[in-house]
Scaffold this active site. Structure first.
Site, PDB file in Angstrom:
ATOM      1  N   HIS A 264      73.852  43.194   5.577  1.00  0.00           N
ATOM      2  CA  HIS A 264      72.903  42.150   5.238  1.00  0.00           C
ATOM      3  C   HIS A 264      73.658  40.624   5.584  1.00  0.00           C
ATOM      4  O   HIS A 264      72.873  39.903   6.424  1.00  0.00           O
ATOM      5  CB  HIS A 264      72.175  42.226   3.855  1.00  0.00           C
ATOM      6  CG  HIS A 264      71.202  41.215   3.325  1.00  0.00           C
ATOM      7  ND1 HIS A 264      69.971  41.674   3.118  1.00  0.00           N
ATOM      8  CD2 HIS A 264      71.360  40.058   3.276  1.00  0.00           C
ATOM      9  CE1 HIS A 264      69.352  40.524   2.876  1.00  0.00           C
ATOM     10  NE2 HIS A 264      70.222  39.363   2.719  1.00  0.00           N
ATOM     11  N   GLU A 265      74.637  40.481   4.765  1.00  0.00           N
ATOM     12  CA  GLU A 265      75.168  39.025   5.030  1.00  0.00           C
ATOM     13  C   GLU A 265      75.442  38.708   6.521  1.00  0.00           C
ATOM     14  O   GLU A 265      75.399  37.592   7.142  1.00  0.00           O
ATOM     15  CB  GLU A 265      76.380  38.922   4.131  1.00  0.00           C
ATOM     16  CG  GLU A 265      75.847  38.874   2.813  1.00  0.00           C
ATOM     17  CD  GLU A 265      75.081  38.029   1.971  1.00  0.00           C
ATOM     18  OE1 GLU A 265      74.439  36.943   2.921  1.00  0.00           O
ATOM     19  OE2 GLU A 265      74.024  38.497   1.282  1.00  0.00           O
TER      20      GLU A 265
ATOM     21  N   ASP B  21      65.082  35.809   0.443  1.00  0.00           N
ATOM     22  CA  ASP B  21      65.137  35.209   1.866  1.00  0.00           C
ATOM     23  C   ASP B  21      63.669  35.155   2.186  1.00  0.00           C
ATOM     24  O   ASP B  21      63.339  34.224   3.176  1.00  0.00           O
ATOM     25  CB  ASP B  21      65.909  36.288   2.930  1.00  0.00           C
ATOM     26  CG  ASP B  21      67.260  36.461   2.564  1.00  0.00           C
ATOM     27  OD1 ASP B  21      67.946  35.510   1.721  1.00  0.00           O
ATOM     28  OD2 ASP B  21      67.906  37.408   2.872  1.00  0.00           O
TER      29      ASP B  21
ATOM     30  N   HIS C 277      72.701  37.855   8.555  1.00  0.00           N
ATOM     31  CA  HIS C 277      72.321  36.184   8.529  1.00  0.00           C
ATOM     32  C   HIS C 277      73.538  35.478   9.504  1.00  0.00           C
ATOM     33  O   HIS C 277      73.118  34.538  10.123  1.00  0.00           O
ATOM     34  CB  HIS C 277      72.653  35.728   7.137  1.00  0.00           C
ATOM     35  CG  HIS C 277      71.582  36.179   5.973  1.00  0.00           C
ATOM     36  ND1 HIS C 277      70.291  35.884   6.406  1.00  0.00           N
ATOM     37  CD2 HIS C 277      71.772  36.578   4.814  1.00  0.00           C
ATOM     38  CE1 HIS C 277      69.623  36.314   5.168  1.00  0.00           C
ATOM     39  NE2 HIS C 277      70.412  36.910   4.431  1.00  0.00           N
TER      40      HIS C 277
ATOM     41  N   THR D  27      71.854   4.666 -14.149  1.00  0.00           N
ATOM     42  CA  THR D  27      72.505   4.305 -15.528  1.00  0.00           C
ATOM     43  C   THR D  27      73.704   3.617 -15.453  1.00  0.00           C
ATOM     44  O   THR D  27      74.083   2.417 -15.865  1.00  0.00           O
ATOM     45  CB  THR D  27      72.336   5.416 -16.485  1.00  0.00           C
ATOM     46  OG1 THR D  27      71.390   6.103 -16.506  1.00  0.00           O
ATOM     47  CG2 THR D  27      72.736   4.779 -17.724  1.00  0.00           C
TER      48      THR D  27
ATOM     49  N   PRO E 216      66.505   9.819  -7.126  1.00  0.00           N
ATOM     50  CA  PRO E 216      66.416  11.014  -7.781  1.00  0.00           C
ATOM     51  C   PRO E 216      67.649  11.086  -9.351  1.00  0.00           C
ATOM     52  O   PRO E 216      68.590  10.126  -9.020  1.00  0.00           O
ATOM     53  CB  PRO E 216      66.971  12.061  -6.901  1.00  0.00           C
ATOM     54  CG  PRO E 216      67.146  11.381  -5.565  1.00  0.00           C
ATOM     55  CD  PRO E 216      67.056   9.836  -5.915  1.00  0.00           C
TER      56      PRO E 216
HETATM   57  P1  ADP Z   1      71.118   8.530 -13.048  1.00  0.00           P
HETATM   58  O1  ADP Z   1      70.822   7.466 -14.427  1.00  0.00           O
HETATM   59  O2  ADP Z   1      70.627   8.132 -11.919  1.00  0.00           O
HETATM   60  O3  ADP Z   1      70.430   9.809 -13.428  1.00  0.00           O
HETATM   61  P2  ADP Z   1      73.816   8.353 -14.149  1.00  0.00           P
HETATM   62  O4  ADP Z   1      73.968   7.152 -13.930  1.00  0.00           O
HETATM   63  O5  ADP Z   1      73.439   8.808 -15.527  1.00  0.00           O
HETATM   64  O6  ADP Z   1      72.757   8.729 -13.208  1.00  0.00           O
HETATM   65  O7  ADP Z   1      74.957   9.436 -13.432  1.00  0.00           O
HETATM   66  C1  ADP Z   1      75.830  10.152 -14.259  1.00  0.00           C
HETATM   67  C2  ADP Z   1      77.246  10.190 -14.047  1.00  0.00           C
HETATM   68  O8  ADP Z   1      77.559  10.552 -12.634  1.00  0.00           O
HETATM   69  C3  ADP Z   1      77.833   8.838 -13.915  1.00  0.00           C
HETATM   70  O9  ADP Z   1      78.413   8.524 -15.447  1.00  0.00           O
HETATM   71  C4  ADP Z   1      78.990   8.845 -13.129  1.00  0.00           C
HETATM   72  O10 ADP Z   1      80.042   9.712 -13.773  1.00  0.00           O
HETATM   73  C5  ADP Z   1      78.560   9.911 -12.072  1.00  0.00           C
HETATM   74  N1  ADP Z   1      77.872   9.118 -10.861  1.00  0.00           N
HETATM   75  C6  ADP Z   1      76.476   9.095 -10.611  1.00  0.00           C
HETATM   76  N2  ADP Z   1      76.338   8.196  -9.469  1.00  0.00           N
HETATM   77  C7  ADP Z   1      77.870   7.753  -9.239  1.00  0.00           C
HETATM   78  C8  ADP Z   1      77.942   6.845  -8.042  1.00  0.00           C
HETATM   79  N3  ADP Z   1      77.215   6.242  -7.113  1.00  0.00           N
HETATM   80  N4  ADP Z   1      79.265   6.762  -8.279  1.00  0.00           N
HETATM   81  C9  ADP Z   1      80.216   7.150  -9.087  1.00  0.00           C
HETATM   82  N5  ADP Z   1      79.749   7.945 -10.057  1.00  0.00           N
HETATM   83  C10 ADP Z   1      78.562   8.105 -10.173  1.00  0.00           C
HETATM   84 ZN    ZN Z   2      69.815  37.549   2.528  1.00  0.00          ZN
END
Ligand code: ADP
Ligand code: ZN
Length: 560
Positions: free
Chosen positions: A344-345, A421, A348, A129, A123
Site C-alpha cells: 500500500h505505502e 486516503d 503511494h 502573544t 493562526p
Molecule cells: P499565539 O499568541 O500566536 O497563539 P504565542 O505567542 O503564544 O502564539 O506562541 C507560543 C510560543 O511559541 C512562544 O512563547 C514562542 O516560544 C514560540 N513562538 C511562536 N512564534 C514564534 C516566533 N515567531 N519566533 C519565536 N518563537 C515563537
Molecule cells: Zn494510504
C-alpha cells in the site's frame, strides 16, 4: 373571615340537604406558605456565605472581577524583538508602537493621535502573544493581559467590571500595554452568540468599547488584541480610535522557520552540525509554537538517550513524532498485514515518484505510529508554494489513490486501510468542483459559500450549502466521482506498467521497515534504464523522480 364563614355555612346547608356525611379539616396557617421561597433561596445564601469566606472579607465577594487583572500585570519583561523570528514584516510594523510608548511626547507635540488599538491577526501559535510582550519589553512598559474567554463569566456584569478595572489599572500605569488574547471569544458580531452567554458578552464588549473611547488622548495606553477570525468580529471594534490598526501575523515560510529554529535551538545544548535549512524544509506549515515544541522534544529525546548534545538524529525523530504521532514499535502486526501495508505505502510512493508536480517522497515507513496509521509515506516539498494548478491537484489525488490501487493490483482485493486516503482524495475533488471552478460541467462558480476561515482552513460555522438545487448537488456528486474515477484509471495503468518496481520496492520495505529518498531513487533508477517501462503504460513518460513541487502550506498529514 366573614365571607369565608358564610361560604362554609352555605356548603354545610347543601351537604345536609343532600344528606352527605362530612368533616372539615383546617387549612395550614398562612405563614407556612412563606417558607417555600425561603427554602429555595437557601442554596443561594449558602453560596454567598462561601464566597464571602473565600474572599476573606465582606468587600471581596462583590469585587472578584478585580483580582485577575492585578495578578496578570507584568512589569520589566525581558522579551525583546530578537526573540521573535520569522515574522519580520509584523515586527517592522510594530516597531513604531514601541517608539510611541517610549516617547509619546514627540508625537503629541505635532498634534498626532497615538494609535489606541492594534489587532494582531493570524493562526494560533504564530507568536502574537510573544510579539505583544516584546513590544512591552522593548518599550519597558507594564503589560496587562487577559484572555477573551476569561471575560465570559458565570455572572452577568463581572466581565464588564473586569474590563473597566483592568483599563483603570493600565491607565494609572500609563504608558502601558493591555493585551487581550482570543478577542473573538468576546467580540463576536452582536446578536449571533449562544443565548445564555450572549448578554454577558455584549456587556463586556460594550464596556471595552467605552473604555477605549474614554482614554484621554494624551495617555498612551495601547490595547493589543489577538484573533484568528477577524471576520467574526463586531465591526464596531474596527472603527477609528478602536482597533483601527491590523497587523497580519502569518505562518512562517521556510526562511522564517529557519530563523525561529535558530532562536529556539540557541536555548538548548545542540551539536554544531545542526542543519537548520534542512530542518526548516522538513517542517512546512509548522508555526512558531510547533517549532518551539519540536526543539524541546528533540532535547528530551537526547536526554533520554543520555547524549550530552542534541544531534540532527533527535531533531529528525522529533519531527516525525510531531507529524505522525508517537512511534509504536511495540505493537505487533501480523506478517501478512505488514506485507499488505508495505505494498500500500509503496503504491503511494511509486505514484508520487512517477507523476510530475508531486512532492518528492522523503520517507516511507511501515512502523506503526499513533493509534490508527499502520504505515505512512512522507512527502515533503522543497519550497513553499502558494498556488496549485489543476493538474497538480489531480496528481495529488492520484498519489492518495496509489495505496488502494497497489493493493488491488497485487491482491485483487482492497482492504479497509485506505479509508483516510479516500476521504482526503474526495475532499480535494469536491473542492476542485465547488470552490476552484475546475469542473467544465459546473463552470467557474463557487458553490461553497461556507464560513471557511482564511487562516485556520477550518469551517467554523458549518452552513448548509445555501442556494443549491437538488440538481446542482447531484451534478457536483457526479463530477467528484468523475474526477476520482479518472484518477483511479491513471493510477491503475501506471502501476500495471510498473509492477516490477512495485514488487521490488515493497519487498525491500517489508524487510527494512523504513526507506528514505535515496533508497527509493536507487530502485527507480535501476528500473528506468530497462526498456519495458515507457511504452504501453498509458502514461506519458516522465522523469523517474518528479520535479519538486509542493502541496498546501499546512502541515501535511502523511498518506497512510
Ligand atoms: P499565539 O499568541 O500566536 O497563539 P504565542 O505567542 O503564544 O502564539 O506562541 C507560543 C510560543 O511559541 C512562544 O512563547 C514562542 O516560544 C514560540 N513562538 C511562536 N512564534 C514564534 C516566533 N515567531 N519566533 C519565536 N518563537 C515563537
Ligand atoms: Zn494510504
Amino acid at each position: 373571615m366573614a365571607a369565608g364563614d358564610t361560604q362554609r355555612n352555605q356548603l354545610t346547608e347543601l351537604l345536609k340537604q343532600k344528606s352527605i356525611d362530612y368533616t372539615f379539616e383546617d387549612a395550614p396557617p398562612e405563614w407556612i406558605g412563606l417558607l417555600y421561597p425561603m427554602l429555595l433561596a437557601l442554596p443561594l445564601i449558602i453560596f454567598f456565605i462561601i464566597m464571602l469566606r473565600r474572599g476573606g472579607g465582606a468587600g471581596s465577594a462583590l469585587s472578584f472581577g478585580r483580582s485577575r487583572g492585578k495578578m496578570l500585570a507584568e512589569e520589566d519583561l525581558d522579551v525583546t524583538f530578537d526573540q521573535v523570528a520569522g515574522i519580520d514584516e509584523a515586527v517592522e510594523e510594530l516597531r513604531e508602537i514601541v517608539e510611541f510608548l517610549r516617547t509619546p511626547g514627540k508625537y503629541q507635540a505635532l498634534g498626532g493621535r497615538i494609535p489606541r488599538g492594534v489587532l494582531l491577526v493570524g493562526p494560533p501559535g504564530t507568536g502574537k502573544t510573544l510579539l505583544a510582550k516584546a513590544i512591552a519589553g522593548e518599550a519597558g512598559v507594564p503589560f496587562f493581559s487577559l484572555s477573551g474567554s476569561d471575560f465570559v463569566e458565570m455572572f452577568v456584569g463581572v466581565g464588564a467590571a473586569r474590563v473597566r478595572d483592568m483599563c483603570s489599572q493600565a491607565g494609572a500605569k500609563a504608558p502601558s500595554i493591555i493585551f487581550i488574547d482570543e478577542l473573538d471569544a468576546l467580540g463576536k458580531v452582536r446578536g449571533s452568540g449562544l443565548p445564555g452567554s450572549h448578554d454577558e458578552r455584549e456587556q463586556t464588549l460594550n464596556a471595552l468599547l467605552v473604555e477605549m473611547d474614554g482614554f484621554p488622548t494624551d495617555q498612551s495606553v495601547i490595547v493589543m488584541a489577538a484573533t484568528n477570525r477577524p471576520e467574526t468580529l463586531d465591526p464596531a471594534l474596527m472603527r477609528p480610535g478602536r482597533f483601527d490598526r491590523q497587523v497580519l501575523v502569518d505562518k512562517p515560510d521556510v526562511k522564517g522557520r529557519e530563523a525561529i529554529l535558530k532562536v529556539h535551538i540557541g536555548k538548548i545544548k545542540a551539536a554544531d552540525d545542526i542543519d537548520l535549512k534542512h530542518l526548516a524544509k522538513l517542517t512546512p506549515g509548522f508555526v512558531g509554537a510547533d517549532l518551539a515544541n519540536l526543539v524541546n522534544e528533540a532535547a528530551l529525546l537526547a536526554a533520554r538517550k543520555n547524549r550530552n548534545r542534541v544531534t540532527m538524529a533527535e531533531f529528525e525523530e522529533a519531527i516525525e513524532r510531531v507529524v505522525a504521532g508517537l512511534e509504536k514499535q511495540t505493537r505487533l502486526i501480523p506478517e501478512d498485514e505488514k506485507r499488505r501495508v508495505a505494498i500500500h505505502e509503496c503504491g503511494h510512493a511509486l505514484v508520487a515518484c512517477s507523476l510530475p508536480g508531486t512532492d518528492p517522497v522523503h520517507k516511507i515507513s511501515i512502523i506503526p505510529r499513533g493509534l490508527s496509521a499502520l504505515g505512512y509515506t512522507l512527502q515533503r516539498p522543497n519550497d513553499d508554494r502558494y498556488l496549485h494548478t489543476q493538474s497538480e491537484l489531480e496528481h495529488r489525488i492520484c498519489v492518495l489513490l496509489g495505496g488502494i490501487a497497489a493493493e488491488e493490483l497485487i491482491y485483487k482485493e482492497t482492504s479497509t486501510g485506505a479509508q483516510n486516503d479516500l476521504e482526503r482524495a474526495s475532499d480535494i475533488a469536491r473542492r476542485m468542483v465547488t470552490e476552484f471552478g475546475m469542473s467544465p460541467r459546473l463552470g467557474r462558480v463557487n458553490y461553497r459559500d461556507s464560513g471557511r476561515s482564511p487562516f485556520t482552513a477550518q469551517v467554523y460555522a458549518p452552513s448548509p450549502e445555501v442556494g443549491q438545487s437538488e440538481q446542482t448537488r447531484r451534478e457536483i456528486d457526479l463530477e467528484v466521482k468523475r474526477i476520482i474515477d479518472e484518477a483511479a484509471q491513471t493510477v491503475q495503468e501506471l502501476l500495471v506498467g510498473r509492477r516490477p518496481i512495485l514488487e521490488q520496492m515493497s519487498k525491500e520495505l517489508f524487510d527494512k521497515e523504513v526507506m528514505d529518498a535515496d533508497d527509493i531513487r536507487r530502485i527507480m533508477d535501476a528500473h528506468t534504464t530497462s526498456p519495458q517501462l515507457v511504452p504501453g503504460t498509458g502514461v506519458s513518460p516522465s522523469p523517474a523522480v518528479a520535479e519538486p513541487a509542493t502541496h498546501e502550506r499546512s502541515a501535511e498529514r502523511p498518506a497512510s
